[in-house]
Design an enzyme around this catalytic site. Sequence first.
Site, mmCIF file in Angstrom:
data_model
loop_
_atom_site.group_PDB
_atom_site.id
_atom_site.type_symbol
_atom_site.label_atom_id
_atom_site.label_comp_id
_atom_site.label_asym_id
_atom_site.label_seq_id
_atom_site.Cartn_x
_atom_site.Cartn_y
_atom_site.Cartn_z
ATOM 1 N N GLY A 100 0.810 -1.219 0.000
ATOM 2 C CA GLY A 100 0.000 0.000 0.000
ATOM 3 C C GLY A 100 0.841 1.265 0.000
ATOM 4 O O GLY A 100 0.354 2.348 -0.287
ATOM 5 N N ASP A 158 1.925 -11.310 6.913
ATOM 6 C CA ASP A 158 2.509 -10.506 5.824
ATOM 7 C C ASP A 158 3.901 -10.027 6.207
ATOM 8 O O ASP A 158 4.620 -9.504 5.349
ATOM 9 C CB ASP A 158 1.632 -9.296 5.480
ATOM 10 C CG ASP A 158 1.441 -8.354 6.658
ATOM 11 O OD1 ASP A 158 1.207 -8.843 7.767
ATOM 12 O OD2 ASP A 158 1.534 -7.129 6.466
ATOM 13 N N ASN A 159 4.267 -10.212 7.452
ATOM 14 C CA ASN A 159 5.575 -9.732 7.896
ATOM 15 C C ASN A 159 6.552 -10.874 8.106
ATOM 16 O O ASN A 159 7.529 -10.752 8.839
ATOM 17 C CB ASN A 159 5.427 -8.894 9.169
ATOM 18 C CG ASN A 159 4.591 -7.647 8.916
ATOM 19 O OD1 ASN A 159 4.480 -7.204 7.772
ATOM 20 N ND2 ASN A 159 4.000 -7.096 9.948
HETATM 21 P P1 AMP Z 1 2.440 -3.078 8.030
HETATM 22 O O1 AMP Z 1 1.740 -2.706 9.288
HETATM 23 O O2 AMP Z 1 3.600 -2.211 7.716
HETATM 24 O O3 AMP Z 1 2.773 -4.532 7.956
HETATM 25 O O4 AMP Z 1 1.399 -2.776 6.861
HETATM 26 C C1 AMP Z 1 0.170 -3.462 6.757
HETATM 27 C C2 AMP Z 1 -0.552 -3.038 5.515
HETATM 28 O O5 AMP Z 1 -0.913 -1.649 5.559
HETATM 29 C C3 AMP Z 1 0.240 -3.206 4.229
HETATM 30 O O6 AMP Z 1 -0.658 -3.590 3.226
HETATM 31 C C4 AMP Z 1 0.747 -1.822 3.970
HETATM 32 O O7 AMP Z 1 1.039 -1.599 2.619
HETATM 33 C C5 AMP Z 1 -0.428 -0.969 4.426
HETATM 34 N N1 AMP Z 1 -0.004 0.394 4.799
HETATM 35 C C6 AMP Z 1 0.683 0.760 5.883
HETATM 36 N N2 AMP Z 1 0.893 2.088 5.901
HETATM 37 C C7 AMP Z 1 0.324 2.591 4.791
HETATM 38 C C8 AMP Z 1 0.198 3.906 4.226
HETATM 39 N N3 AMP Z 1 0.721 4.971 4.819
HETATM 40 N N4 AMP Z 1 -0.452 4.020 3.059
HETATM 41 C C9 AMP Z 1 -0.979 2.947 2.439
HETATM 42 N N5 AMP Z 1 -0.907 1.695 2.916
HETATM 43 C C10 AMP Z 1 -0.264 1.506 4.082
HETATM 44 MG MG MG Z 2 3.777 -5.641 6.557
#
Ligand code: AMP
Ligand code: MG
Length: 498
Positions: free
Chosen positions: A96, A256-257
Site C-alpha cells: 500500500g 505478511d511480515n
Molecule cells: P504493516 O503494518 O507495515 O505490515 O502494513 C500493513 C498493511 O498496511 C500493508 O498492506 C501496507 O502496505 C499498508 N499500509 C501501511 N501504511 C500505509 C500507508 N501509509 N499508506 C498505504 N498503505 C499503508
Molecule cells: Mg507488513
Amino acid sequence: MAPPTDSVELFTWSNSYTHLPDRFFARVSPTPVAAPRWIRRNEEFAKQLGLDPDALLTDAALEILSGNHVPENGDPISMAYAAHQFGHFVPQLGDGRAILLGEILDSTGDRFDIQLKGSGRTPFSRRGDGRAALGPVLREYILSEAMAALGIPTTRALAALTTGETVWRETPSHGAIFVRVARSHIRIGTFQYFAARRDAEGVRLLADHVIERHYPECAEAPNRYRALLDTVIRRQAELIAQWMLVGFIHGVMNTDNMAVSGETIDYGPCAFMDGYNPQMVYSSIDSTGRYAYGNQPNIALWNLTRLAETLLSLLSDEETAAIKEAEAALEMFSPQFEASWLAGMRRKLGLSQEHADDLKLAQDLLDGMAANKADFTLTFRGLCDAAVDADGVQAVRSLFAGPDAFDAWLVRWRNRLAEEGCDTEVRRRSMRSANPLFIPRNHLVQEAIAAAESSGDYRPFETLLTVLSRPYEDQPGFERYTLPPRPEQIVRYTFCGT
Ligand code: AMP
Ligand code: MG
C-alpha cells in the site's frame, strides 16, 4: 539539480516477478515528491550488491530513488498479498505504500529486490496515503542494519531520503522514503492471497517461483512442494532462534511480515529488550501480548501452519495424505528451533561440548535473570570475562537485583567449563563473537529519531549506525551506547510505521 538522465546507470534490471501473471501485482509508478534530499546512502552495501557506489552519489540516483524518475527499462509494481493480522484474516492487503522498482543480480548472481517504501499510493493503499514518515524510516534503517551487523538474516537499507513534503499521522511529520533491499518480498501472506481466492494455479506458480528463486535444491526432491515447506520451516526456526539469542522482539509477526526467504522483514514496532523478561512487549498495538518476546516461536509455528494450509493441494492429490505431509513438516519446527537455540546458547555460554543438562544450565540462568531484571545483553557479554576473572564476576553480579541467584549459577557454570578444559583466551574470544556489546537499544534509537525530527540533526543517527556496525567489538569512548536506559530514559512503547 542536474536533469535526470539514464546515462547514470544505477541498476541493471533483471526482473522475474513481473513475468508472473498480471494478477500477482499491479503495475504502478511512484508518485513524484516535492524536494527530495538524501538522509543517507549505504555505499558499503551498494558495493556488496555490485552497484557503482559513485552512481549512488549522483543527483540522477536521487531522482530515481525518490520516485521522481522511473529508470528506463524499469517495470515498477506493487505486490499483492493477504495476511492474518493479529490472528484475523484480511484477504487483500498488498504493497500500500511500497513499490518494487525491480530486481538486480549481484556479482555472484544472487537476486535482490530494490523497493521504495513511502513512494505514494498504489491500488493496495486502501485509505492510506502511501507515504512514510521520517521516524519509522530511520527506525527501519537503524534496526535492519544493526541486525545485518549482528549476522542475522534481514532485509537491508540501501538509502533513505526526505521528500520535502509533510505527512500527517497523529501530528504532522516529515515525509521520507526508505530504499529497501531484500532477497525477495514474498511473504506467507502472498501465498494466502491466492489460496483465499481458491486460485490453485496461482499458488503453484508462486511456489515454483520461490523454489527457482530461493531454494533450487527443492526442485530435485521427490516432492518439491514438501521440500519447499520443510525448507521455509527450517529457515524460520533458525531465524527466530537467532532473534531470541539477541533479545529481539519483532512486535508485529503478522503473516505478511514473515518472508519466505527467511529474512527478518518489516521493522515496525520492534525493539531489543534491555532487562530480560520473556513476557516483554513494546508494541503499542499488541495489547494482548500475542507477539511478546517469549511467544515468538509459537507465533512463527502458527504462521507456518497458515503457509502449510495454502500448500495442501500441492503436497498431495489426496486430502488426508496432504494433511499428513503438512503435519509432518510442521512437527519439525519445534525440534529445529530448540536445536538452533541451544547451539546458540552453548556458544553464548562458552560451551564447546554438548552435555545433557546444558538446556537446564541455560534456562536456570535465564530464570535468574528474569527474576532479577538483569540486562540481557550485558549479562551475556559480561560472562565472557566472568569465565576467567574476579572483576568480570563482579560486573555481572551487579546486573542482578539479588546477586545470590547468579552466585549459585556461577559455581555450576564454572565447574562445567572446567570439565571442558578449553584455553581460556580462546574461549573468551569465541564467547565475545556470540555475545554482542552493542544493540540498538530503544532509548538510543528514539534519541536519534528525535534529533532528526526536531532539528534536522542527523549526527546521533550517524553515530549510532557507526557504533552498531561493529556490535561484537569493544569501542572505547562509546561506553554510553552499551548501557541500559536510566529510569527517565526508558522508552516503553514502540509504534507502527503506518
Ligand atoms: P504493516 O503494518 O507495515 O505490515 O502494513 C500493513 C498493511 O498496511 C500493508 O498492506 C501496507 O502496505 C499498508 N499500509 C501501511 N501504511 C500505509 C500507508 N501509509 N499508506 C498505504 N498503505 C499503508
Ligand atoms: Mg507488513
